[in-house]
Write a protein that holds these residues in place. Sequence first.
Motif, PDB file in Angstrom:
ATOM      1  N   VAL A 186      12.749  19.851  18.360  1.00 29.74           N
ATOM      2  CA  VAL A 186      14.027  19.159  18.523  1.00 29.74           C
ATOM      3  C   VAL A 186      15.059  20.215  18.880  1.00 29.74           C
ATOM      4  CG1 VAL A 186      13.424  17.353  16.894  1.00 29.74           C
ATOM      5  CG2 VAL A 186      14.632  19.357  16.082  1.00 29.74           C
ATOM      6  N   LEU A 240      20.923  20.155  17.961  1.00 26.46           N
ATOM      7  CA  LEU A 240      21.683  19.005  17.491  1.00 26.46           C
ATOM      8  C   LEU A 240      20.774  17.873  17.035  1.00 26.46           C
ATOM      9  CD1 LEU A 240      24.622  18.975  20.018  1.00 26.46           C
ATOM     10  CD2 LEU A 240      24.661  19.590  17.619  1.00 26.46           C
ATOM     11  N   GLY A 241      19.480  18.083  17.147  1.00 23.01           N
ATOM     12  CA  GLY A 241      18.540  17.109  16.624  1.00 23.01           C
ATOM     13  C   GLY A 241      17.916  16.203  17.663  1.00 23.01           C
ATOM     14  N   GLU A 260      10.701  13.802  22.766  1.00 21.99           N
ATOM     15  CA  GLU A 260       9.469  13.022  22.770  1.00 21.99           C
ATOM     16  C   GLU A 260       9.680  11.648  22.147  1.00 21.99           C
ATOM     17  OE1 GLU A 260       4.975  14.251  21.927  1.00 21.99           O
ATOM     18  OE2 GLU A 260       6.171  14.072  20.130  1.00 21.99           O
ATOM     19  N   ASP A 308      31.437   9.142  13.140  1.00 24.70           N
ATOM     20  CA  ASP A 308      30.777   9.615  11.923  1.00 24.70           C
ATOM     21  C   ASP A 308      30.235   8.456  11.105  1.00 24.70           C
ATOM     22  OD1 ASP A 308      33.573   9.084  11.447  1.00 24.70           O
ATOM     23  OD2 ASP A 308      33.201   9.716   9.396  1.00 24.70           O
ATOM     24  N   ARG A 361      26.629   8.433   9.416  1.00 21.76           N
ATOM     25  CA  ARG A 361      26.603   8.311   7.965  1.00 21.76           C
ATOM     26  C   ARG A 361      25.649   7.192   7.544  1.00 21.76           C
ATOM     27  NH1 ARG A 361      31.159   9.434   4.708  1.00 21.76           N
ATOM     28  NH2 ARG A 361      32.436   9.697   6.549  1.00 21.76           N
ATOM     29  N   THR A 362      25.444   6.241   8.448  1.00 16.48           N
ATOM     30  CA  THR A 362      24.639   5.073   8.112  1.00 16.48           C
ATOM     31  C   THR A 362      23.182   5.481   7.897  1.00 16.48           C
ATOM     32  OG1 THR A 362      26.068   3.889   9.616  1.00 16.48           O
ATOM     33  CG2 THR A 362      24.128   2.735   8.866  1.00 16.48           C
ATOM     34  N   PRO A 363      22.565   4.969   6.839  1.00 11.42           N
ATOM     35  CA  PRO A 363      21.155   5.293   6.643  1.00 11.42           C
ATOM     36  C   PRO A 363      20.333   4.828   7.842  1.00 11.42           C
ATOM     37  CG  PRO A 363      22.045   4.168   4.720  1.00 11.42           C
ATOM     38  CD  PRO A 363      23.101   4.133   5.760  1.00 11.42           C
ATOM     39  N   VAL A 364      19.250   5.496   8.085  1.00 10.47           N
ATOM     40  CA  VAL A 364      18.301   5.217   9.156  1.00 10.47           C
ATOM     41  C   VAL A 364      18.943   5.393  10.530  1.00 10.47           C
ATOM     42  CG1 VAL A 364      16.603   3.628  10.096  1.00 10.47           C
ATOM     43  CG2 VAL A 364      17.065   3.627   7.651  1.00 10.47           C
ATOM     44  N   HIS A 375      20.188   9.183  11.369  1.00  6.50           N
ATOM     45  CA  HIS A 375      19.307  10.252  11.841  1.00  6.50           C
ATOM     46  C   HIS A 375      18.576   9.831  13.098  1.00  6.50           C
ATOM     47  CE1 HIS A 375      15.351   8.764  10.412  1.00  6.50           C
ATOM     48  NE2 HIS A 375      15.996   8.283   9.378  1.00  6.50           N
ATOM     49  N   ARG A 379      20.773  10.770  15.949  1.00  9.07           N
ATOM     50  CA  ARG A 379      20.633  12.202  16.237  1.00  9.07           C
ATOM     51  C   ARG A 379      19.368  12.485  17.022  1.00  9.07           C
ATOM     52  NH1 ARG A 379      23.842  15.808  15.342  1.00  9.07           N
ATOM     53  NH2 ARG A 379      25.349  15.804  13.670  1.00  9.07           N
ATOM     54  N   LYS A 380      18.285  11.859  16.615  1.00  9.88           N
ATOM     55  CA  LYS A 380      17.018  12.136  17.289  1.00  9.88           C
ATOM     56  C   LYS A 380      17.036  11.606  18.720  1.00  9.88           C
ATOM     57  CE  LYS A 380      14.532  12.389  13.009  1.00  9.88           C
ATOM     58  NZ  LYS A 380      13.852  11.682  11.928  1.00  9.88           N
ATOM     59  N   THR A 416      25.366  12.922  18.823  1.00 10.57           N
ATOM     60  CA  THR A 416      25.900  13.805  17.803  1.00 10.57           C
ATOM     61  C   THR A 416      27.318  13.367  17.500  1.00 10.57           C
ATOM     62  OG1 THR A 416      26.185  16.099  17.125  1.00 10.57           O
ATOM     63  CG2 THR A 416      26.793  15.544  19.373  1.00 10.57           C
ATOM     64  N   LEU A 417      27.930  14.071  16.559  1.00  7.88           N
ATOM     65  CA  LEU A 417      29.264  13.668  16.135  1.00  7.88           C
ATOM     66  C   LEU A 417      30.261  13.879  17.277  1.00  7.88           C
ATOM     67  CD1 LEU A 417      30.912  12.872  13.513  1.00  7.88           C
ATOM     68  CD2 LEU A 417      31.522  15.260  13.435  1.00  7.88           C
TER      69      LEU A 417
END
Lengths: 473, 353
Positions: A217, A220-221, A225, A297, A301-304, A307, A310-311, A315-316
Motif C-alpha cells: 500500500v 496514504l494507504g 490491488e 474526516d 472516522r466512520t467504522p469500516v 479504512h 483509505r484503501k 485521504t483526509l
Amino acid sequence: MSEADVIDLDGRRRGPGDGARCGAPTTTGRPCRNRAGPTGYCRVHEPDPGDEPPHDPGPAPDAPDPDVAPGDEPRAIARHGPRGVRGHPARGSRGRPGATPATPRSSREAVERFDRIAPPGRPAGARAGRARAPWRGQAATAPPTDAPTDAPPTPLAPTPVAPGADGRADAGDAQDASAWDANDASAWAAGDAGSWSEAASEALAFLRRRLTGDYAVDPLGFDRELTEQVMLPLARPLYRDWWRVRALGVDRVPPAGEAALVVANHAGTLPFDAIMTKVALHDEHPDQRHLRELAADLALRTPVLGHLARKFGDTLAHDDDAEWMLRRGDVVGVWPEGFKGVGKRYRDRYKLQRFGRGGFVQVALRTGAPIVPTAIVGSEEIYPMIGDVRVLARLLGTPYFPVTWTFPWLGPLGLIPLPSRWIIEFGEPIDTSAYGPEAADDAMLVFELTDRVRDTIQQMLYRNLMGRRSVFL
Amino acid sequence: MAQEHRRILITGISGTLAGELARRLERDERVAHLVGLDTREPPVDLERTELVRADLRHPLIARVLEAHRIDTVVHLALVSTPSRVGGRARMKDHNVIGTMQLLAAAQRARTLRSVVLRSTTAVYGSHPTSPGLIREDAPVDDERRGGLTHDVVEMERYARELRRQRPDVGLSVLRFASVVGPSIDSVLARYLALPVAPTALGYDPRLQLCHERDAVEVLVRSTLDPVPGTFNVGGPGVVFLSQALRRLGRPTVGVPPPLARPVAWLARRTADLDLAEDQLPFLQFGRVGDLTRLRTVLGYEPRVSTPEALDDLAASGRIAPTIDADAVARAERALRALLPDDERAGTASGGSA
C-alpha cells in the motif's frame, strides 16, 4: 486580477447604465442585482467581448453560447433555455428576465425545464440525437469551423482530444461496452467462458496474497490491488448498468505521471458521485488513472468505511496530503462543496454551494497542478432529499439526516438509489503553473480562481442538463 | 558542530537503543568521553563508557554535567509504558519531571552545545483529523488525556524552553515511529506476538515502523553532527494493521470499540501486554509521520522500510505464525490443481500482482 480590471469595473459601475440592475438569473435563482453596465448587464453576466478572456493564463471559464450556429435546434434551445444556463445571456438580445416570455424566473424552474426540454426536430434515436444535439456538437463533435471565430478559447472548443471523444460519443454504448470488456479481461472477475479456470486461479492467487498480507500500500494507504480487483468491479455495474454513466473529456485529464486536481460538484445525499468519478477515470482514461480523493474526516472516522476509503485511495482533505499526492503526480479529486453540496435539498439541485475557502486552489497554485473542472449530472436525482431531520442528525452526529421519497419510509428498500442517467464531463484544464507557487498567498487571486472554477462547473452543469432527454432515460 | 573531542552524556543507558548508541560512539575517535546515566545496568558490555548510577531527578545531574564538561546530552530515558516503572504516576515522574530536572541542569552547564531528545510520533496523538502524513509542524495533541502523548508533549515543551534560554545550544528532537527490531522489546512487538490479536472492529490503522538499525543510525548522526530541528524518524511506507497481522500469520478478533478498555485490561492481566488506555486510539486511527525533513534537512535516507522492518520482526523468530504462509500457498496450489486447463495458471498469477 490586474489593477486595470478593477478600475474598469469601477468605471462600469458609474457607467451609462447607472441605477439599472443586471437582472440575469444567478445560480441562487434570484435575478442578479449588480448594477448594469453599458451592455445592460453587470460585469459578471456581461456577454463576452469576444476578443480577450478576462484572465490571461488558461482558457476563459465561460463557454460560448451553444446556439451561435444558425441551426434549428440551437434556436429551439435559445427560445427555451434560460439565459444563465447557456453561459451568458444571448448576445444583443439585451432582454431582462420577463422580456422574453420563455425565460424562467428562477434557476429551479430552469432546471425543471432542462428535465423536459427536447429540442424539436430531433431524431427519435437517442444516439443520433446525442450526436446532433448542439451541446454535444460543442462538447465533442463540432469541427473547429463551427465555433465562432471571434470567440475566446473555450473549455469546450474542440481540442486535440476531440477525435477520440468524437468516436466515443458517436459510437455510443456499444463501443463503450467493448471498452469495458477490454478492461474486464484483466480482472479475475472476467466472465469469458474460455478463461474461467484462469480467472479462478487468479482469484486463488489473489486470495492467497490477501491472506498472507503479501501486497503493498502507498504511504496514504492506497491499496491498488484491492481497488482494482474488488472496489472497481463492484462499482462497475452501478456505473455501467444502473446509472449508465457517460464520461466526456476524460482525455483532458493529463496522462500518467502528471498531476491534476479534479474539482467537481458534489450531490446525491450519499457520495456515489465520488465513486463514479473514480470509475470513470480508471475505466475510460487511456492510462487508467486512479483518482485520489480528498475525503471529510467524518468519512475517515466512520467504522469500516473509513479504512476502506483509505484503501481505495482517499485521504483526509488536508493541504499537506493533497500537496504530497500532487507533487508525486497523482490525480487528486476534490469536492469543495463538501457536505453543503452532498446534503442539499432536491429543490436546490445543480446549484453549486459555496466552494469551501479556496484551499484547493492554493494547493494547485503551490504545486502548479492544473485544475480540471468537472461537472457531474445525474447524481442529484439518486436520492432526492426532500427533508432533513435535524434532531436525528444531531443524535447520530451526521451533518444531515436525509428524508427522501423512499427513505426512511420503505426501510432498507429506500436505500436503493434511483437509476438516473449520468454524465460526467471533465472540462478543459485550468493552468495554474503560470502564476507561480507564491501566488498561493494572493488571497484575491485565490478567490478569483475559485470563482472561475465554480462558474465553469456551473456552466458545464447547465449545458449538460440541457442536453439530457430526461432524468432517467 | 563536527568538532573533535566530544564529551557526551547518554541518559537511559539501560535501554536497547541507548546501549547500541553507546557502542557505536565508543568506536568513534571523535568521542573523547562518554557518560551513561541510568538506575540500571546497560544490557550490553560497554568498554570506555563511564556509568553513573543515578536517577534523572537526582541533583547529582548538574554536577555530572559540570565535572565531565559534557557538550552533548542525548536524552533517551523515555518510559513509554506504565508497567515498566510501576504505574502511570511514576511514569510521568520519570518522563516529565526527570526531563525537567535534566534540562534545568543543562541550562546551567556552560560547556553544553547540543541536546538530542528522543521523542515519538505519539506527540501527534491518533486522530481521524490528522493528515495522512503528519509533518513536523503539525500541532501536537494537546488534549489533556494523560499518558505517553501528554508526557512527550511536555518533554518537548521543556526542551524548547531550554532552547529559548540558551540559544547557543542546538536542539534536535527526534520523533520516532514505533521502533521495532530483533533486539527491541516494545508494546507493539508484544501485541503483534499475541496468538490471536484483538483489533478495533471496523478500524484498520496504518502503521509506520522504525527499524532499530535506522533508529541507532539517526541517533549517532544527530549526536555527532547535530542538525537542530524536529524530525520524524521512521521507515518509508506503511502497512495496515490487518496486513501486518496477516504477514505475521496472526488471526484477529474484532473488538467493538466500547469493549476496547476491558479487553486491554484483560491483556494487561493475562498476556503481559501493557496496552495503555491512552494508546487505544492508535489501534483505531494510527499515525504516520512525513519523512521529508528527515531526508532533506537531516540528510538521512532510511534503509529499512516499514514492510521490511515487519518482515525482519517476523524473521527474528520471536513470533511464531499461527497461520503459516506456506500452508496458505500449499492450499492454493492444491486448489489450483483441481482446476482444469492448468498450464497458464502460473503466468496468470504472476501477471496481476
